[in-house]
Design a protein around this motif. Structure first.
Motif, PDB file in Angstrom:
ATOM      1  N   THR A 138     -27.434  95.063 -41.757  1.00 41.36           N
ATOM      2  CA  THR A 138     -28.339  94.174 -42.496  1.00 41.36           C
ATOM      3  C   THR A 138     -28.103  94.351 -43.985  1.00 41.36           C
ATOM      4  O   THR A 138     -27.739  95.425 -44.448  1.00 41.36           O
ATOM      5  CB  THR A 138     -29.826  94.462 -42.184  1.00 41.36           C
ATOM      6  OG1 THR A 138     -30.151  95.785 -42.617  1.00 41.36           O
ATOM      7  CG2 THR A 138     -30.138  94.311 -40.699  1.00 41.36           C
ATOM      8  N   PRO A 160     -29.058  88.073 -44.919  1.00 37.86           N
ATOM      9  CA  PRO A 160     -30.294  88.268 -44.160  1.00 37.86           C
ATOM     10  C   PRO A 160     -29.998  88.809 -42.756  1.00 37.86           C
ATOM     11  O   PRO A 160     -28.910  88.578 -42.245  1.00 37.86           O
ATOM     12  CB  PRO A 160     -30.885  86.868 -44.073  1.00 37.86           C
ATOM     13  CG  PRO A 160     -30.271  86.097 -45.193  1.00 37.86           C
ATOM     14  CD  PRO A 160     -28.885  86.687 -45.346  1.00 37.86           C
ATOM     15  N   PRO A 161     -30.970  89.491 -42.164  1.00 40.58           N
ATOM     16  CA  PRO A 161     -32.313  89.737 -42.689  1.00 40.58           C
ATOM     17  C   PRO A 161     -32.346  90.959 -43.606  1.00 40.58           C
ATOM     18  O   PRO A 161     -31.707  91.957 -43.341  1.00 40.58           O
ATOM     19  CB  PRO A 161     -33.132  90.001 -41.425  1.00 40.58           C
ATOM     20  CG  PRO A 161     -32.162  90.608 -40.459  1.00 40.58           C
ATOM     21  CD  PRO A 161     -30.828  89.970 -40.769  1.00 40.58           C
ATOM     22  N   ASP A 187     -36.131  86.177 -46.900  1.00 38.50           N
ATOM     23  CA  ASP A 187     -34.819  86.459 -46.307  1.00 38.50           C
ATOM     24  C   ASP A 187     -34.961  87.335 -45.064  1.00 38.50           C
ATOM     25  O   ASP A 187     -33.997  87.947 -44.616  1.00 38.50           O
ATOM     26  CB  ASP A 187     -33.906  87.153 -47.317  1.00 38.50           C
ATOM     27  CG  ASP A 187     -33.292  86.193 -48.317  1.00 38.50           C
ATOM     28  OD1 ASP A 187     -33.499  84.976 -48.187  1.00 38.50           O
ATOM     29  OD2 ASP A 187     -32.611  86.665 -49.237  1.00 38.50           O
ATOM     30  N   GLY A 188     -36.167  87.426 -44.526  1.00 43.83           N
ATOM     31  CA  GLY A 188     -36.406  88.235 -43.343  1.00 43.83           C
ATOM     32  C   GLY A 188     -36.836  89.645 -43.702  1.00 43.83           C
ATOM     33  O   GLY A 188     -37.252  89.928 -44.829  1.00 43.83           O
ATOM     34  N   LEU A 210     -36.706  84.959 -33.631  1.00 37.98           N
ATOM     35  CA  LEU A 210     -36.342  85.455 -34.959  1.00 37.98           C
ATOM     36  C   LEU A 210     -35.614  86.797 -34.926  1.00 37.98           C
ATOM     37  O   LEU A 210     -35.161  87.283 -35.959  1.00 37.98           O
ATOM     38  CB  LEU A 210     -37.590  85.578 -35.837  1.00 37.98           C
ATOM     39  CG  LEU A 210     -38.403  84.300 -36.060  1.00 37.98           C
ATOM     40  CD1 LEU A 210     -39.612  84.591 -36.949  1.00 37.98           C
ATOM     41  CD2 LEU A 210     -37.548  83.193 -36.650  1.00 37.98           C
ATOM     42  N   ALA A 265     -33.008  89.743 -34.799  1.00 37.20           N
ATOM     43  CA  ALA A 265     -31.630  89.893 -35.249  1.00 37.20           C
ATOM     44  C   ALA A 265     -31.260  91.365 -35.130  1.00 37.20           C
ATOM     45  O   ALA A 265     -32.142  92.225 -35.164  1.00 37.20           O
ATOM     46  CB  ALA A 265     -31.503  89.445 -36.704  1.00 37.20           C
ATOM     47  N   HIS A 311     -35.379  87.906 -38.629  1.00 37.16           N
ATOM     48  CA  HIS A 311     -35.086  86.795 -39.530  1.00 37.16           C
ATOM     49  C   HIS A 311     -36.351  86.041 -39.915  1.00 37.16           C
ATOM     50  O   HIS A 311     -37.296  85.956 -39.143  1.00 37.16           O
ATOM     51  CB  HIS A 311     -34.148  85.782 -38.859  1.00 37.16           C
ATOM     52  CG  HIS A 311     -32.715  86.153 -38.909  1.00 37.16           C
ATOM     53  ND1 HIS A 311     -32.030  86.380 -40.079  1.00 37.16           N
ATOM     54  CD2 HIS A 311     -31.808  86.311 -37.916  1.00 37.16           C
ATOM     55  CE1 HIS A 311     -30.782  86.675 -39.808  1.00 37.16           C
ATOM     56  NE2 HIS A 311     -30.618  86.640 -38.495  1.00 37.16           N
ATOM     57  N   THR A 348     -34.000  80.920 -42.111  1.00 33.81           N
ATOM     58  CA  THR A 348     -32.647  81.382 -41.791  1.00 33.81           C
ATOM     59  C   THR A 348     -32.209  80.898 -40.415  1.00 33.81           C
ATOM     60  O   THR A 348     -31.058  80.531 -40.210  1.00 33.81           O
ATOM     61  CB  THR A 348     -32.592  82.927 -41.836  1.00 33.81           C
ATOM     62  OG1 THR A 348     -33.047  83.363 -43.113  1.00 33.81           O
ATOM     63  CG2 THR A 348     -31.192  83.446 -41.600  1.00 33.81           C
ATOM     64  N   VAL A 349     -33.152  80.867 -39.463  1.00 32.61           N
ATOM     65  CA  VAL A 349     -32.824  80.501 -38.087  1.00 32.61           C
ATOM     66  C   VAL A 349     -32.798  78.983 -37.896  1.00 32.61           C
ATOM     67  O   VAL A 349     -31.851  78.436 -37.346  1.00 32.61           O
ATOM     68  CB  VAL A 349     -33.850  81.134 -37.104  1.00 32.61           C
ATOM     69  CG1 VAL A 349     -33.642  80.640 -35.683  1.00 32.61           C
ATOM     70  CG2 VAL A 349     -33.755  82.654 -37.171  1.00 32.61           C
TER      71      VAL A 349
END
Length: 167
Positions: free
Chosen positions: A28, A43-44, A67-68, A100, A102, A107, A111-112
Motif C-alpha cells: 500500500t 491507494p489505499p 484515497d482509502g 472496498l 484491498a 479502498h 477508487t473502486v
C-alpha cells in the motif's frame, strides 16, 4: 515543513521491499516502485494533509480517507498551546465492506467505482452509505471529497505538528 507549504501530504506505506538502488514495491502507498517518492502514493493509503501559513495566517490540516485507508493515524499540533489533535484509529481494514477490500487496506469508493456520486467530479456530491462507513469510524477524517465542514482543522501559523502511524 516550511511555512507557506501548500498541498503537502504524508502517508504510510506497508510491506515494502527495496533493493540497494531504491527500487522495489510496497503493498500500500507505493510510489511507482521508488523508495524516495516523486509522486503520490498508490491507494489505499491514509493521508495526513497540510497547508502552512495560508489564509489569515493559519495552518490547515486534516486526515483524509479519500484515497482509502491502510494504517491508523494521528495528526496533532505540538506547540502554541494547542493540543487537540485528530486521529483515525478504528479497525477499518477488519471491518471494510467486501466491495472496498484491498490487499493491506480498504479502498475509498471513488477508487473502486470511479463515479461522480463517489468522486465529486462535477463539484456536487454528498455523503453516501459507503463514505459514511469511514465517517462513522473516524469522525475527524475526510470521508469523501467535499467533506470540508467536519474535516478541516486550523492552528495559527508557526505551529509544530506530529504525525504518528499506528498510534
Amino acid at each position: 515543513m516550511q511555512p507557506g507549504t501548500k498541498q503537502a501530504r504524508i502517508w504510510p506505506r506497508t510491506k515494502c521491499n527495496f533493493d540497494g538502488s531504491g527500487r522495489g514495491k510496497c503493498e500500500t502507498g507505493d510510489c511507482g516502485g521508488l523508495l524516495e517518492c516523486k509522486a503520490f502514493g498508490q491507494p489505499p493509503n491514509t493521508l495526513a494533509e497540510y497547508a502552512l501559513n495560508q489564509f489569515g495566517k493559519k495552518d490547515f490540516f486534516d486526515i483524509s480517507l479519500v484515497d482509502g485507508f491502510n494504517v491508523p493515524m494521528e495528526f496533532s499540533p505540538t506547540s502554541n498551546g494547542f493540543s487537540r489533535g485528530i486521529k483515525c484509529t478504528a479497525d477499518i481494514n477488519g471491518q471494510c465492506p467486501n466491495q472496498l477490500k484491498a490487499p493491506g487496506g480498504c479502498h475509498n469508493p471513488c477508487t473502486v467505482f470511479k463515479t461522480d456520486e463517489y468522486c465529486c467530479n462535477s463539484g456536487k456530491c454528498g455523503p453516501t452509505n459507503l463514505s459514511r462507513f469511514f465517517k462513522d469510524r473516524c469522525r475527524d477524517a475526510y470521508s469523501y471529497p467535499k467533506d470540508d465542514p467536519t474535516s478541516t482543522f486550523t492552528c495559527p501559523e508557526g505551529t509544530n505538528y506530529r504525525v504518528i502511524f499506528c498510534p
